[in-house]
Design a protein around this motif. Structure first.
Motif, PDB file in Angstrom:
ATOM      1  N   MET A   1       5.247   8.151   4.135  1.00 36.37           N
ATOM      2  CA  MET A   1       5.008   6.704   4.295  1.00 36.37           C
ATOM      3  C   MET A   1       3.533   6.362   4.058  1.00 36.37           C
ATOM      4  N   PHE A   2       2.653   7.289   4.534  1.00 40.50           N
ATOM      5  CA  PHE A   2       1.232   6.943   4.485  1.00 40.50           C
ATOM      6  C   PHE A   2       0.611   7.166   3.112  1.00 40.50           C
ATOM      7  N   THR A   3       1.208   8.070   2.315  1.00 39.30           N
ATOM      8  CA  THR A   3       0.625   8.362   1.001  1.00 39.30           C
ATOM      9  C   THR A   3       0.567   7.132   0.101  1.00 39.30           C
ATOM     10  N   PRO A   4       1.651   6.336  -0.028  1.00 35.55           N
ATOM     11  CA  PRO A   4       1.553   5.121  -0.856  1.00 35.55           C
ATOM     12  C   PRO A   4       0.504   4.140  -0.332  1.00 35.55           C
ATOM     13  N   ILE A   5       0.413   4.013   0.992  1.00 34.63           N
ATOM     14  CA  ILE A   5      -0.576   3.090   1.576  1.00 34.63           C
ATOM     15  C   ILE A   5      -1.993   3.535   1.217  1.00 34.63           C
ATOM     16  N   LEU A   6      -2.239   4.845   1.346  1.00 39.58           N
ATOM     17  CA  LEU A   6      -3.577   5.361   1.038  1.00 39.58           C
ATOM     18  C   LEU A   6      -3.879   5.266  -0.453  1.00 39.58           C
ATOM     19  N   ALA A   9      -4.796   1.697  -1.007  1.00 41.63           N
ATOM     20  CA  ALA A   9      -6.110   1.476  -0.376  1.00 41.63           C
ATOM     21  C   ALA A   9      -7.221   2.058  -1.238  1.00 41.63           C
ATOM     22  N   ASN A  10      -6.980   3.243  -1.776  1.00 41.82           N
ATOM     23  CA  ASN A  10      -7.972   3.887  -2.645  1.00 41.82           C
ATOM     24  C   ASN A  10      -8.240   3.045  -3.896  1.00 41.82           C
ATOM     25  N   LYS A  11      -7.177   2.451  -4.448  1.00 41.87           N
ATOM     26  CA  LYS A  11      -7.340   1.594  -5.631  1.00 41.87           C
ATOM     27  C   LYS A  11      -8.195   0.369  -5.293  1.00 41.87           C
ATOM     28  N   GLU A  12      -7.925  -0.246  -4.117  1.00 43.96           N
ATOM     29  CA  GLU A  12      -8.703  -1.426  -3.709  1.00 43.96           C
ATOM     30  C   GLU A  12     -10.177  -1.070  -3.524  1.00 43.96           C
ATOM     31  N   ILE A  13     -10.425   0.086  -2.902  1.00 41.94           N
ATOM     32  CA  ILE A  13     -11.820   0.504  -2.682  1.00 41.94           C
ATOM     33  C   ILE A  13     -12.533   0.722  -4.019  1.00 41.94           C
ATOM     34  N   LYS A  14     -11.848   1.406  -4.946  1.00 38.73           N
ATOM     35  CA  LYS A  14     -12.468   1.657  -6.261  1.00 38.73           C
ATOM     36  C   LYS A  14     -12.713   0.347  -7.009  1.00 38.73           C
ATOM     37  N   ASP A  15     -11.740  -0.583  -6.918  1.00 40.48           N
ATOM     38  CA  ASP A  15     -11.923  -1.882  -7.590  1.00 40.48           C
ATOM     39  C   ASP A  15     -13.142  -2.606  -7.044  1.00 40.48           C
ATOM     40  N   ASN A  16     -13.327  -2.560  -5.737  1.00 43.77           N
ATOM     41  CA  ASN A  16     -14.446  -3.280  -5.127  1.00 43.77           C
ATOM     42  C   ASN A  16     -15.782  -2.599  -5.399  1.00 43.77           C
ATOM     43  N   PHE A  17     -15.767  -1.274  -5.541  1.00 46.05           N
ATOM     44  CA  PHE A  17     -16.997  -0.586  -5.966  1.00 46.05           C
ATOM     45  C   PHE A  17     -17.297  -0.924  -7.422  1.00 46.05           C
ATOM     46  N   SER A  93       7.847  -2.811  -8.941  1.00 43.45           N
ATOM     47  CA  SER A  93       8.879  -2.024  -9.626  1.00 43.45           C
ATOM     48  C   SER A  93       8.794  -0.544  -9.233  1.00 43.45           C
ATOM     49  N   TYR A  94       7.678  -0.149  -8.600  1.00 43.19           N
ATOM     50  CA  TYR A  94       7.535   1.225  -8.131  1.00 43.19           C
ATOM     51  C   TYR A  94       8.277   1.385  -6.795  1.00 43.19           C
ATOM     52  N   PRO A  95       8.560   2.635  -6.410  1.00 46.08           N
ATOM     53  CA  PRO A  95       9.267   2.865  -5.129  1.00 46.08           C
ATOM     54  C   PRO A  95       8.350   2.659  -3.929  1.00 46.08           C
ATOM     55  N   LEU A  96       7.898   1.427  -3.782  1.00 43.28           N
ATOM     56  CA  LEU A  96       7.021   1.045  -2.658  1.00 43.28           C
ATOM     57  C   LEU A  96       7.629  -0.141  -1.939  1.00 43.28           C
ATOM     58  N   SER A  97       7.536  -0.151  -0.613  1.00 35.17           N
ATOM     59  CA  SER A  97       7.975  -1.336   0.125  1.00 35.17           C
ATOM     60  C   SER A  97       6.861  -2.376   0.094  1.00 35.17           C
ATOM     61  N   ARG A  98       7.230  -3.616   0.306  1.00 32.96           N
ATOM     62  CA  ARG A  98       6.215  -4.682   0.316  1.00 32.96           C
ATOM     63  C   ARG A  98       5.221  -4.494   1.466  1.00 32.96           C
ATOM     64  N   ASN A  99       5.723  -4.000   2.589  1.00 32.04           N
ATOM     65  CA  ASN A  99       4.820  -3.758   3.720  1.00 32.04           C
ATOM     66  C   ASN A  99       3.785  -2.687   3.383  1.00 32.04           C
ATOM     67  N   GLN A 100       4.226  -1.660   2.637  1.00 32.34           N
ATOM     68  CA  GLN A 100       3.279  -0.604   2.246  1.00 32.34           C
ATOM     69  C   GLN A 100       2.199  -1.167   1.320  1.00 32.34           C
ATOM     70  N   ILE A 101       2.593  -2.059   0.420  1.00 33.25           N
ATOM     71  CA  ILE A 101       1.598  -2.662  -0.476  1.00 33.25           C
ATOM     72  C   ILE A 101       0.584  -3.481   0.316  1.00 33.25           C
ATOM     73  N   LEU A 102       1.100  -4.306   1.233  1.00 31.55           N
ATOM     74  CA  LEU A 102       0.192  -5.150   2.027  1.00 31.55           C
ATOM     75  C   LEU A 102      -0.728  -4.296   2.910  1.00 31.55           C
ATOM     76  N   LEU A 103      -0.155  -3.292   3.565  1.00 26.83           N
ATOM     77  CA  LEU A 103      -0.981  -2.441   4.432  1.00 26.83           C
ATOM     78  C   LEU A 103      -2.017  -1.665   3.620  1.00 26.83           C
ATOM     79  N   GLY A 104      -1.631  -1.236   2.408  1.00 21.54           N
ATOM     80  CA  GLY A 104      -2.592  -0.531   1.554  1.00 21.54           C
ATOM     81  C   GLY A 104      -3.768  -1.410   1.195  1.00 21.54           C
ATOM     82  N   LYS A 105      -3.476  -2.653   0.826  1.00 20.94           N
ATOM     83  CA  LYS A 105      -4.564  -3.586   0.503  1.00 20.94           C
ATOM     84  C   LYS A 105      -5.443  -3.820   1.734  1.00 20.94           C
TER      85      LYS A 105
END
Length: 273
Positions: A1-6, A9-17, A93-105
């Motif tokens: 569960m936590f891997t998709p969130i991380l 999150a990693n993508k958001e951090i890289k985008d902001n850097f 379209s990826y095997p991610l729940s909407r909650n995982q996407i929101l929590l990752g961001k």
């Protein structure tokens, strides 16, 4: 569960850097904190570091204006921006729940804000210790409250940014609505609260004023620092109002974060693309 969130999150951090947001936010907050600490007394014709209670009141005022603004500028296009570019549909379209996407961001955005807050206020505390010899334990205690409450306040406004971003159809509308909310919550609400303080003698109960403080996360943030900082100057008008213990104020901030998170999750689940 936590891997998709991380991963998100990693993508958001890289985008902001990559787009220099981290550097931009860090420079603003650090510059303001250091200027207030080392140059804030020049208006009185002196160049001294203010007493710790007065300094904390000044840093709190900076935080209450800057942190919500940076949080909404960081989050306003989190969903509508990706929807306009088509990447949100691809992401779903990826095997991610909407909650995982929101929590990752959320994890990514809070990581960015936490880094800048800890660096800015931590550096300020270290320099105060070096230049004034103030007890390291006292500084650690007070600045810990400043850092933790700043992170919670930022989380509130990041989630408010998500709520608006999930409801609008254009990025321009999102930033306009969020700037209106920032002015209303951070500026107008305080003025209304002070007006009610003056009217207290005319019949406004203190219990009502205590409730009004809890209805605004910015005022709760102020309240945390007014209670946490010892011998704080009562020049701040709200100082005389705070009758909540520190645990209740932290509980109120956490409740705000929890409520906004559940609301944004609910909106994302109902959103049609």
């Amino acid at each position: 569960m936590f891997t998709p969130i991380l991963t998100i999150a990693n993508k958001e951090i890289k985008d902001n850097f990559r787009n220099r947001w981290v550097v931009f936010i860090g420079l603003i907050l650090t510059s303001l904190a250091l200027l207030i600490t080392f140059s804030g007394s020049v208006v009185s014709g002196q160049l001294v570091i203010p007493e710790l209670p007065m300094l904390m009141a000044s840093l709190t005022s900076v935080g209450v204006f800057i942190l919500p603004l940076t949080a909404i500028l960081l989050s306003y296009d989190s969903f509508i921006g990706e929807e306009e570019s088509g990447t949100l549909l691809l992401l779903l379209s990826y095997p991610l729940s909407r909650n995982q996407i929101l929590l990752g961001k959320l994890v990514g955005h809070i990581a960015v804000l936490t880094c800048t807050i800890v660096f800015s206020f931590g550096l300020t505390a270290v320099l105060i210790h070096l230049f004034t010899g103030t007890s390291a334990l006292l500084l650690l205690s007070i600045f810990s409250h400043l850092i933790v409450s700043s992170i919670l306040l930022s989380m509130c406004f990041v989630l408010i940014g998500y709520v608006v971003s999930l409801q609008v159809v254009e990025k321009a509308k999102a930033i306009a609505i969020l700037l209106f909310i920032w002015v209303a919550v951070v500026l107008v609400y305080d003025l209304i609260l002070l007006t009610l303080m003056v009217a207290e003698s005319a019949g406004i109960s203190n219990e009502l004023l205590q409730v009004l403080i809890l209805l605004n996360p910015s005022d709760i943030f102020r309240g945390v620092m007014l209670v946490a900082a010892p011998q704080l100057n009562n020049a701040d008008s709200i100082a005389a109002l705070i009758q909540w213990p520190l645990s209740s104020l932290y509980g109120a901030l956490i409740a705000w974060v929890g409520a906004m998170m559940l609301f944004s999750m609910w909106l994302f689940q109902r959103k049609r693309l």
